[in-house]
Motif scaffolding. Structure first.
Motif, PDB file in Angstrom:
ATOM      1  N   SER A   1       0.766  -1.315   0.161  1.00  0.00           N
ATOM      2  CA  SER A   1      -0.158   0.143   0.012  1.00  0.00           C
ATOM      3  C   SER A   1       0.889   1.309   0.096  1.00  0.00           C
ATOM      4  CB  SER A   1      -0.906  -0.095   1.851  1.00  0.00           C
ATOM      5  OG  SER A   1      -1.238   1.180   1.146  1.00  0.00           O
ATOM      6  N   ILE A   2       0.714   2.337  -1.549  1.00  0.00           N
ATOM      7  CA  ILE A   2       1.173   4.070  -0.838  1.00  0.00           C
ATOM      8  C   ILE A   2       0.520   4.701  -0.927  1.00  0.00           C
ATOM      9  CG2 ILE A   2       2.928   2.328  -2.421  1.00  0.00           C
ATOM     10  CD1 ILE A   2       1.895   4.164  -4.194  1.00  0.00           C
ATOM     11  N   GLY A   3      -0.748   4.276   0.209  1.00  0.00           N
ATOM     12  CA  GLY A   3      -1.846   5.307  -0.213  1.00  0.00           C
ATOM     13  C   GLY A   3      -3.153   5.356  -0.669  1.00  0.00           C
TER      14      GLY A   3
ATOM     15  N   HIS B   1      -9.858  10.617  -4.589  1.00  0.00           N
ATOM     16  CA  HIS B   1     -11.172   9.600  -4.870  1.00  0.00           C
ATOM     17  C   HIS B   1     -11.238   8.086  -4.366  1.00  0.00           C
ATOM     18  CE1 HIS B   1     -10.196  12.165  -8.445  1.00  0.00           C
ATOM     19  NE2 HIS B   1     -11.376  12.351  -9.233  1.00  0.00           N
ATOM     20  N   GLY B   2     -10.555   8.084  -3.435  1.00  0.00           N
ATOM     21  CA  GLY B   2     -11.125   7.024  -2.332  1.00  0.00           C
ATOM     22  C   GLY B   2     -10.294   5.535  -3.369  1.00  0.00           C
ATOM     23  N   THR B   3      -9.020   5.562  -4.215  1.00  0.00           N
ATOM     24  CA  THR B   3      -8.938   4.444  -4.012  1.00  0.00           C
ATOM     25  C   THR B   3      -7.646   4.370  -2.989  1.00  0.00           C
ATOM     26  OG1 THR B   3      -9.274   5.019  -7.181  1.00  0.00           O
ATOM     27  CG2 THR B   3      -7.532   3.607  -6.495  1.00  0.00           C
TER      28      THR B   3
ATOM     29  N   HIS C   1     -11.649  -0.177  -8.662  1.00  0.00           N
ATOM     30  CA  HIS C   1     -11.891   0.912  -8.323  1.00  0.00           C
ATOM     31  C   HIS C   1     -12.242   2.397  -9.301  1.00  0.00           C
ATOM     32  CE1 HIS C   1     -12.640   5.024  -5.716  1.00  0.00           C
ATOM     33  NE2 HIS C   1     -13.529   4.078  -4.570  1.00  0.00           N
ATOM     34  N   ASN C   2     -10.794   2.424  -9.720  1.00  0.00           N
ATOM     35  CA  ASN C   2     -10.604   3.122 -10.612  1.00  0.00           C
ATOM     36  C   ASN C   2     -11.518   2.947 -11.742  1.00  0.00           C
ATOM     37  OD1 ASN C   2      -8.432   3.774 -13.583  1.00  0.00           O
ATOM     38  ND2 ASN C   2      -8.548   5.741 -11.810  1.00  0.00           N
TER      39      ASN C   2
ATOM     40  N   ASP D   1      -7.870  11.536 -13.629  1.00  0.00           N
ATOM     41  CA  ASP D   1      -7.477  12.858 -12.942  1.00  0.00           C
ATOM     42  C   ASP D   1      -6.707  11.422 -11.012  1.00  0.00           C
ATOM     43  OD1 ASP D   1      -8.251  14.650 -14.124  1.00  0.00           O
ATOM     44  OD2 ASP D   1     -10.817  14.847 -12.671  1.00  0.00           O
ATOM     45  N   ASP D   2      -7.960  10.197 -10.715  1.00  0.00           N
ATOM     46  CA  ASP D   2      -7.782   9.705 -10.619  1.00  0.00           C
ATOM     47  C   ASP D   2      -6.071   8.421 -10.195  1.00  0.00           C
ATOM     48  OD1 ASP D   2      -7.705   7.844  -7.784  1.00  0.00           O
ATOM     49  OD2 ASP D   2      -8.539   6.354  -9.193  1.00  0.00           O
TER      50      ASP D   2
END
Length: 425
Positions: free
Chosen positions: A143-145, A149-151, A198-199, A227-228
């Motif tokens: 995980s990097i963050g 957009h919540g992804t 999700h994206n 954008d995401d």
């Protein structure tokens, strides 16, 4: 009558058309290929856009991850760029090959065999540099963050733990993300399945079951997918891009390197300049090839040509698409969506478990309802009939069904490198 030649699989197909009805034969704008790829690459790396020269950016002893595209994008012929790039990293940047890992950005695709990897990077590179396939469902993704957009972005551990990440990819038009390449090397390229889904779910209109009107070929502003993706790439602070742009003959024409966003934006502008072709009007008919193999390897890959050329076709017009599709739909699940289409559960399934093949299937159904799409293809008619597509194994029967008499026509020999643009639209 004049015979027009189109690439089809590994061969060609000739189609006779009445010249008086042909408005134009459309090709991308002429740009010469690069004669000396190592020299052009070195120039881009020595004077990158909004970044330090690569040799100054990499410190002695740095662990470097080089992210490259998979076989589905072999049309970019990265095998001609990877060897001089690896040589540059070793000779100019002092990177020990033991500290360099090439990560194949498979996205959701299944990783290739050793033979395919050797084709991608060349035998000489494969024998001196470690090459690994990205697996979007691997248990050790890092995980990097999380994006605005919540992804939740999880990426390949080789990428997450590298001191420096270099992405090599080709920029072209993309129906969902606006343009391919650049930040797509990270998301979806080396991201987890959950991050990708999700994206890509932003491709759907949140209210109606249809494609999101905010996405589309060449659309970057206010495109939630783009954008995401940009936000996801920005979560890696040690990122450097090498962006390739192919000319209309699918030869490497331009290289833009540097900052992950601005170097890629320069490549996007070049793609528009090369592929976008001004036309005076929309036509009744477009006859287009995907550009042959591997561009027409499957419906999943080859129908990107529809995304490109439909801007030159009248609503309800006829598209004759030359797409061999020797691999059928492509991903095995592509045609599985027919059952959901038939029983009315497609929206529920796609919203709950979004997949890229599922969305491409939906998009192809939407396109088949906007236009009369006739394919010369190895895919059986009964297979695609529920989608509204029409497939023919015989050119004669296809032309008979097309009924071209008196209809205006655009001829597009390579639909992967042409985006018609009607003046004033």
């Amino acid at each position: 009558m004049k015979n027009y030649s189109f690439r089809y699989g590994d061969g060609t197909v000739s189609i006779p058309l009445d010249e008086k009805n042909v408005l134009a034969e459309l090709h991308g704008n002429r740009v010469p290929p690069i004669d000396d790829i190592p020299a052009a690459l070195a120039q881009a790396l020595d004077a990158p856009i909004d970044a330090l020269p690569l040799a100054a950016w990499i410190a002695p002893g740095d662990r470097v991850a080089l992210v490259v595209s998979d076989m589905s994008r072999f049309w970019m012929r990265q095998d001609k760029v990877i060897p001089p790039l690896v040589d540059y990293l070793a000779a100019r940047c002092g990177v020990d090959c033991a500290h360099l890992t090439i990560v194949v950005a498979n996205g959701t695709h299944i990783g290739g065999s050793e033979s395919e990897l050797r084709t991608l990077v060349t035998d000489a590179v494969f024998d001196r540099v470690r090459v690994v396939n990205h697996d979007c469902e691997a248990p050790d993704l890092v995980s990097i963050g999380t994006t605005a957009h919540g992804t939740h972005v999880r990426v390949n551990p080789e990428v997450a733990r590298a001191d420096r990440v270099i992405c090599l990819g080709a920029c072209t038009h993309h129906v969902m993300a606006g343009f391919g390449g650049g930040r797509k090397s990270i998301l979806p390229g080396v991201s987890g399945m959950d991050s990708i889904c999700h994206n890509h779910a932003f491709a759907l209109d949140p209210v109606c079951f249809r494609s999101n009107p905010r996405i589309g070929n060449g659309k970057l502003a206010d495109n939630p997918l783009n954008d995401d993706m940009c936000e996801a790439a920005a979560l890696l602070p040690n990122l450097f891009m090498v962006n390739l742009v192919m000319n209309a003959e699918m030869k490497l024409a331009e290289i833009y390197a540097g900052h992950f966003l601005t170097s890629w934006q320069a490549a996007c502008a070049a793609v528009d300049r090369i592929y976008r072709v001004e036309v005076p009007q929309r036509a009744d008919v477009i006859v287009a090839s995907c550009g042959g193999y591997p561009k027409d390897m499957s419906l999943y890959q080859g129908t990107k040509t529809i995304d490109n050329v439909e801007s030159g076709l009248k609503p309800g017009g006829t598209l004759i698409l030359l797409i061999e599709a020797r691999e059928g739909g492509g991903p095995s699940e592509y045609f599985d969506w027919i059952e959901n289409l038939r029983d009315g559960t497609m929206e529920k399934r796609l919203r709950e478990h979004f997949t890229i093949p599922g969305y491409v299937f939906l998009l192809n159904c939407e396109q088949a309802h906007r236009y009369n799409i006739l394919m010369l293809s190895s895919v059986a008619q009964e297979t695609v009939a529920p989608m509204g597509l029409k497939s023919f194994s015989s050119l004669e029967s296809l032309l008979a069904a097309a009924d071209l008499e008196g209809k205006s026509v655009y001829v597009i020999p390579n639909g992967s490198t042409v985006v018609p643009h009607v003046k004033g639209e």
